[in-house]
Design a protein around this motif. Structure first.
Motif, short mmCIF file in Angstrom:
data_model
loop_
_atom_site.label_atom_id
_atom_site.label_comp_id
_atom_site.label_asym_id
_atom_site.label_seq_id
_atom_site.Cartn_x
_atom_site.Cartn_y
_atom_site.Cartn_z
N GLN A 47 0.83 -1.21 0.00
CA GLN A 47 0.00 0.00 0.00
C GLN A 47 0.87 1.26 0.00
N GLN A 48 1.98 1.22 0.71
CA GLN A 48 2.86 2.39 0.81
C GLN A 48 3.68 2.60 -0.46
N ALA A 49 4.11 1.51 -1.07
CA ALA A 49 4.93 1.57 -2.28
C ALA A 49 4.44 0.48 -3.24
N PRO A 50 3.33 0.74 -3.95
CA PRO A 50 2.73 -0.29 -4.79
C PRO A 50 3.57 -0.69 -6.00
N LYS A 51 4.52 0.15 -6.39
CA LYS A 51 5.38 -0.19 -7.53
C LYS A 51 6.83 -0.09 -7.10
N GLY A 52 7.65 -0.89 -7.75
CA GLY A 52 9.08 -0.84 -7.45
C GLY A 52 9.65 -2.22 -7.25
N ASN A 53 10.90 -2.24 -6.91
CA ASN A 53 11.60 -3.50 -6.65
C ASN A 53 11.71 -3.70 -5.15
N TYR A 54 11.49 -4.91 -4.73
CA TYR A 54 11.59 -5.26 -3.32
C TYR A 54 12.68 -6.31 -3.14
N VAL A 55 13.32 -6.28 -2.00
CA VAL A 55 14.28 -7.32 -1.63
C VAL A 55 13.72 -8.00 -0.39
N LEU A 56 13.58 -9.30 -0.44
CA LEU A 56 13.06 -10.06 0.69
C LEU A 56 14.19 -10.91 1.24
N ILE A 57 14.56 -10.64 2.48
CA ILE A 57 15.62 -11.41 3.14
C ILE A 57 14.93 -12.39 4.08
N GLY A 58 15.17 -13.66 3.86
CA GLY A 58 14.41 -14.71 4.53
C GLY A 58 14.74 -14.98 5.98
N GLY A 59 15.85 -14.51 6.48
CA GLY A 59 16.21 -14.82 7.86
C GLY A 59 16.89 -16.17 7.98
N SER A 60 17.14 -16.57 9.19
CA SER A 60 17.84 -17.83 9.45
C SER A 60 17.00 -19.03 9.05
#
Length: 73
Positions: A47-60
């Motif tokens: 909702q805050q940034a509906p367009k763009g590239n995201y990076v998802l870091i999965g954690g341990s």
């Protein structure tokens, strides 16, 4: 587990918050639904940034909560 045995010897209830003590006689566990938290995070971000590239870091990979967050996101 030494602290768990000491508490049980004194008949002190074992309360776990967010991390379950395995193989212990737990009196109460309090946690959150990591999957639901991940869904809320992703919904808010989209909702805050509906367009763009995201990076998802999965954690341990050994952290069960990280997996739930990732699955929800």
């Amino acid at each position: 587990m030494r602290i768990v045995r000491a508490a049980k010897a004194k008949q002190v209830p074992l309360l776990c918050y967010e991390r379950l003590v395995r193989d212990a006689d737990v009196s109460l566990f309090i946690g959150v639904n990591a999957l639901a938290v991940g869904l809320l995070q992703a919904d808010f971000l989209s909702q805050q940034a509906p367009k763009g590239n995201y990076v998802l870091i999965g954690g341990s990979p050994t952290d069960i909560n990280a997996k739930g967050l990732h699955d929800g996101q």
